[in-house]
Design a protein around this motif. Structure first.
Motif, PDB file in Angstrom:
ATOM      1  N   LEU A  78      24.219 -22.704   6.166  1.00 41.38           N
ATOM      2  CA  LEU A  78      24.039 -21.303   6.536  1.00 41.38           C
ATOM      3  C   LEU A  78      22.941 -21.187   7.571  1.00 41.38           C
ATOM      4  CD1 LEU A  78      24.822 -18.333   5.996  1.00 41.38           C
ATOM      5  CD2 LEU A  78      23.040 -18.283   4.241  1.00 41.38           C
ATOM      6  N   ASP A  79      23.211 -20.381   8.586  1.00 47.99           N
ATOM      7  CA  ASP A  79      22.236 -20.090   9.633  1.00 47.99           C
ATOM      8  C   ASP A  79      22.216 -18.577   9.806  1.00 47.99           C
ATOM      9  OD1 ASP A  79      20.402 -20.578  11.695  1.00 47.99           O
ATOM     10  OD2 ASP A  79      21.980 -20.702  13.210  1.00 47.99           O
ATOM     11  N   LEU A  80      21.046 -17.972   9.637  1.00 50.19           N
ATOM     12  CA  LEU A  80      20.873 -16.534   9.804  1.00 50.19           C
ATOM     13  C   LEU A  80      19.838 -16.308  10.892  1.00 50.19           C
ATOM     14  CD1 LEU A  80      20.695 -15.488   6.024  1.00 50.19           C
ATOM     15  CD2 LEU A  80      22.685 -15.403   7.542  1.00 50.19           C
ATOM     16  N   ASP A  81      20.229 -15.642  11.959  1.00 45.76           N
ATOM     17  CA  ASP A  81      19.337 -15.396  13.096  1.00 45.76           C
ATOM     18  C   ASP A  81      19.183 -13.904  13.343  1.00 45.76           C
ATOM     19  OD1 ASP A  81      18.972 -18.125  13.772  1.00 45.76           O
ATOM     20  OD2 ASP A  81      20.856 -18.134  14.883  1.00 45.76           O
ATOM     21  N   ILE A  82      17.942 -13.461  13.506  1.00 47.38           N
ATOM     22  CA  ILE A  82      17.698 -12.085  13.932  1.00 47.38           C
ATOM     23  C   ILE A  82      17.950 -12.061  15.438  1.00 47.38           C
ATOM     24  CG2 ILE A  82      16.047 -10.191  14.101  1.00 47.38           C
ATOM     25  CD1 ILE A  82      14.507 -11.531  11.756  1.00 47.38           C
ATOM     26  N   LEU A  83      18.976 -11.353  15.848  1.00 50.43           N
ATOM     27  CA  LEU A  83      19.347 -11.295  17.263  1.00 50.43           C
ATOM     28  C   LEU A  83      18.585 -10.192  17.981  1.00 50.43           C
ATOM     29  CD1 LEU A  83      23.186 -11.634  16.739  1.00 50.43           C
ATOM     30  CD2 LEU A  83      21.595 -13.456  17.377  1.00 50.43           C
ATOM     31  N   LEU A  84      18.614  -9.008  17.389  1.00 52.83           N
ATOM     32  CA  LEU A  84      17.961  -7.835  17.959  1.00 52.83           C
ATOM     33  C   LEU A  84      17.303  -7.051  16.832  1.00 52.83           C
ATOM     34  CD1 LEU A  84      20.976  -6.764  20.177  1.00 52.83           C
ATOM     35  CD2 LEU A  84      18.809  -7.661  21.044  1.00 52.83           C
ATOM     36  N   TYR A  85      16.120  -6.538  17.090  1.00 53.70           N
ATOM     37  CA  TYR A  85      15.378  -5.728  16.128  1.00 53.70           C
ATOM     38  C   TYR A  85      14.939  -4.482  16.881  1.00 53.70           C
ATOM     39  CZ  TYR A  85      12.026  -4.652  12.393  1.00 53.70           C
ATOM     40  OH  TYR A  85      11.327  -4.051  11.369  1.00 53.70           O
TER      41      TYR A  85
ATOM     42  N   ASP B  14       7.216 -18.618  15.413  1.00 59.54           N
ATOM     43  CA  ASP B  14       8.359 -18.741  14.512  1.00 59.54           C
ATOM     44  C   ASP B  14       9.475 -17.722  14.753  1.00 59.54           C
ATOM     45  OD1 ASP B  14       6.805 -16.620  13.640  1.00 59.54           O
ATOM     46  OD2 ASP B  14       7.074 -17.050  11.516  1.00 59.54           O
ATOM     47  N   LEU B  15       9.286 -16.816  15.726  1.00 59.93           N
ATOM     48  CA  LEU B  15      10.283 -15.777  15.917  1.00 59.93           C
ATOM     49  C   LEU B  15      10.318 -15.300  17.366  1.00 59.93           C
ATOM     50  CD1 LEU B  15      12.348 -13.888  14.543  1.00 59.93           C
ATOM     51  CD2 LEU B  15      10.456 -12.338  14.026  1.00 59.93           C
ATOM     52  N   ILE B  16      11.513 -15.330  17.945  1.00 61.84           N
ATOM     53  CA  ILE B  16      11.715 -14.810  19.299  1.00 61.84           C
ATOM     54  C   ILE B  16      12.873 -13.819  19.250  1.00 61.84           C
ATOM     55  CG2 ILE B  16      12.342 -15.354  21.684  1.00 61.84           C
ATOM     56  CD1 ILE B  16      11.055 -18.098  21.280  1.00 61.84           C
ATOM     57  N   ILE B  17      12.575 -12.581  19.636  1.00 69.49           N
ATOM     58  CA  ILE B  17      13.571 -11.513  19.679  1.00 69.49           C
ATOM     59  C   ILE B  17      13.411 -10.803  21.014  1.00 69.49           C
ATOM     60  CG2 ILE B  17      14.349  -9.356  18.623  1.00 69.49           C
ATOM     61  CD1 ILE B  17      13.169 -10.326  15.976  1.00 69.49           C
ATOM     62  N   PRO B  18      14.497 -10.548  21.745  1.00 72.74           N
ATOM     63  CA  PRO B  18      15.887 -10.888  21.461  1.00 72.74           C
ATOM     64  C   PRO B  18      16.084 -12.411  21.367  1.00 72.74           C
ATOM     65  CG  PRO B  18      15.736  -9.377  23.342  1.00 72.74           C
ATOM     66  CD  PRO B  18      14.366  -9.818  23.004  1.00 72.74           C
ATOM     67  N   HIS B  19      17.065 -12.784  20.580  1.00 77.48           N
ATOM     68  CA  HIS B  19      17.332 -14.198  20.333  1.00 77.48           C
ATOM     69  C   HIS B  19      17.687 -14.910  21.640  1.00 77.48           C
ATOM     70  CE1 HIS B  19      19.245 -17.821  18.730  1.00 77.48           C
ATOM     71  NE2 HIS B  19      18.568 -17.573  17.621  1.00 77.48           N
ATOM     72  N   ILE B  20      17.075 -16.054  21.842  1.00 80.53           N
ATOM     73  CA  ILE B  20      17.305 -16.846  23.058  1.00 80.53           C
ATOM     74  C   ILE B  20      18.768 -17.304  23.118  1.00 80.53           C
ATOM     75  CG2 ILE B  20      16.784 -19.065  24.160  1.00 80.53           C
ATOM     76  CD1 ILE B  20      13.935 -18.776  23.227  1.00 80.53           C
TER      77      ILE B  20
END
Length: 171
Positions: free
Chosen positions: A98-105, A114-120
């Motif tokens: 399982l892979d869960l990525d925050i794409l847009l916040y 540990d976090l880049i948004i928007p997702h690269i």
């Protein structure tokens, strides 16, 4: 009371029962505090990124609202991944349960260790753009272009719609 944020999460799996894992992950996300799943895309089969000697992926996108801040949400998503057998071994683009990525916040831009948004890399990933377009066809992307332009520029090679969440008998 905390305000709610609009968030898009990318889901992927290519080990085990991938479709069941994604459905289970969507349910787990809906159980996070102050979080509601607003909509989930259909499930799509896609070629793996990186090493091609691994199983194909099943991907989807979920739109949620949450009062969790981005790092609280990231931590919660990583717990869901771990619960589903995700092992972080440092291999980039390797197989995973399982892979869960925050794409847009919302419209936030976040760049931490540990976090880049928007997702690269979203713009090059058909397995992100097509399901995102399915649930948010009028979205304007961070660069000001309509999502439809991003979709028109990406290769759809190897992308195949499998089923919507309503078409699966598991829920």
């Amino acid at each position: 009371m905390s305000s709610k944020h609009s968030v898009y999460i990318g889901l992927g799996s290519n080990l085990g029962e991938s479709l069941s894992q994604l459905i289970s992950a969507i349910c787990a996300i809906s159980e996070l505090p102050d979080t509601q799943v607003q909509k989930a895309s259909s499930f799509y089969q896609s070629k793996p990124m990186g090493p091609q000697d691994q199983p194909v992926y099943v991907n989807a996108i979920a739109r949620i609202t949450t009062a969790l801040d981005p790092h609280e949400l990231l931590s919660s998503l990583q717990k869901i991944e771990h619960h589903h057998g995700r092992v972080r071994d440092g291999e980039r683009w390797g197989p995973r349960t399982l892979d869960l990525d925050i794409l847009l916040y919302d419209t936030e831009t976040i760049k931490t260790d540990d976090l880049i948004i928007p997702h690269i890399g979203m713009a090059e990933r058909e397995f992100v753009l097509v399901p995102l377009f399915e649930i948010a066809p009028d979205m304007i992307m961070p660069d000001g272009l309509p999502l439809s332009v991003w979709v028109s520029r990406c290769s759809l090679d190897g992308l195949k719609r499998l089923a919507s969440i309503n078409e699966t008998s598991t829920l």
